[in-house]
Design an enzyme around this catalytic site. Structure first.
Site, PDB file in Angstrom:
ATOM      1  N   GLU A  21       0.828  -1.214   0.000  1.00  0.00           N
ATOM      2  CA  GLU A  21       0.000   0.000   0.000  1.00  0.00           C
ATOM      3  C   GLU A  21       0.862   1.262   0.000  1.00  0.00           C
ATOM      4  O   GLU A  21       0.577   2.214  -0.726  1.00  0.00           O
ATOM      5  CB  GLU A  21      -0.946  -0.003   1.200  1.00  0.00           C
ATOM      6  CG  GLU A  21      -1.996  -1.099   1.163  1.00  0.00           C
ATOM      7  CD  GLU A  21      -2.975  -0.982   0.004  1.00  0.00           C
ATOM      8  OE1 GLU A  21      -3.182   0.141  -0.518  1.00  0.00           O
ATOM      9  OE2 GLU A  21      -3.549  -2.011  -0.392  1.00  0.00           O
TER      10      GLU A  21
ATOM     11  N   ASN B 108       1.027   3.885  -3.089  1.00  0.00           N
ATOM     12  CA  ASN B 108       0.709   5.305  -2.893  1.00  0.00           C
ATOM     13  C   ASN B 108       1.808   6.202  -3.455  1.00  0.00           C
ATOM     14  O   ASN B 108       1.521   7.216  -4.095  1.00  0.00           O
ATOM     15  CB  ASN B 108       0.503   5.619  -1.411  1.00  0.00           C
ATOM     16  CG  ASN B 108      -0.895   5.278  -0.934  1.00  0.00           C
ATOM     17  OD1 ASN B 108      -1.752   4.867  -1.697  1.00  0.00           O
ATOM     18  ND2 ASN B 108      -1.103   5.438   0.361  1.00  0.00           N
TER      19      ASN B 108
ATOM     20  N   ARG C 145      -9.472   3.608  -7.614  1.00  0.00           N
ATOM     21  CA  ARG C 145      -8.766   3.564  -6.334  1.00  0.00           C
ATOM     22  C   ARG C 145      -9.794   3.629  -5.219  1.00  0.00           C
ATOM     23  O   ARG C 145     -10.685   4.470  -5.228  1.00  0.00           O
ATOM     24  CB  ARG C 145      -7.768   4.721  -6.198  1.00  0.00           C
ATOM     25  CG  ARG C 145      -6.655   4.666  -7.204  1.00  0.00           C
ATOM     26  CD  ARG C 145      -5.683   3.573  -6.833  1.00  0.00           C
ATOM     27  NE  ARG C 145      -4.917   3.181  -8.011  1.00  0.00           N
ATOM     28  CZ  ARG C 145      -4.306   2.032  -8.118  1.00  0.00           C
ATOM     29  NH1 ARG C 145      -4.367   1.158  -7.156  1.00  0.00           N
ATOM     30  NH2 ARG C 145      -3.632   1.742  -9.193  1.00  0.00           N
TER      31      ARG C 145
END
Length: 188
Positions: free
Chosen positions: A47, A51, A105
């Site tokens: 994650e 990002n 997303r």
């Protein structure tokens, strides 16, 4: 005190996300983590790196750096980018918040990091980039059952059953139970 460190830097390409995840997982194996602990850390790394790639560089290519440190039984990880930065970290950390809705997303990255790691800190400056700091304490094998009294350490039939033979009627003695267990295990 056990201490070790590693540093990793790679291009902000989606194909490098799995590399980063596996590299951190390999580094943490010296702590003898459970499969669940490794999966938690891999998810959080995935994650954080995603990002950086998607939001930090917005499709451009920059560098993502990961620093890992082990101190005693804890893993400390920093994932850094020198991309666009986050204007409002508090808002960005709210579940379902995303700036890339058109890219399907879900806005759950920080929520997953927070759920799977013991600590999470996000430091970001617009135009300077973002640093995601996380940590996870890895429970050592000898600590896993430390809350059991010495006489309840287990009968030896199962590493973690936590019961003495006297407390379990025929723990492991039943051929039917063992056969059924082996059958259900094979079906998984």
């Amino acid at each position: 005190m056990q201490q070790n460190e590693m540093k990793l830097e790679f291009d902000s390409r989606s194909c490098n996300e799995s590399f980063a995840r596996v590299a951190v997982a390999a580094f943490m194996t010296q702590l003898n983590p459970t499969v669940e602990e490794v999966a938690d850390v891999k998810t959080a790394i995935s994650e954080a790196v995603t990002n950086a790639i998607i939001h930090g560089y917005r499709g451009g290519i920059g560098k993502v750096a990961i620093e890992c440190r082990i101190e005693d039984s804890a893993l400390y990880v920093e994932v850094r980018d020198t991309g666009f930065g986050i204007p409002n970290v508090e808002l960005a950390m709210q579940p379902l918040y995303t700036t890339k809705a058109e890219c399907d997303r879900a806005g759950m990255g920080f929520a997953f990091m927070e759920a799977f790691m013991d600590t999470l800190e996000v430091i970001s400056d617009v135009g300077e980039g973002t640093c995601v700091k996380m940590s996870k304490r890895i429970i050592r094998e000898n600590e896993r059952f430390s809350d059991y009294p010495a006489e309840r350490k287990g009968c030896g039939e199962s590493k973690d059953c936590g019961e003495s033979k006297a407390e379990r009627k025929g723990c492991g003695d039943s051929k039917v139970e063992r056969k059924d267990w082996d059958k259900s295990k094979a079906e998984r």
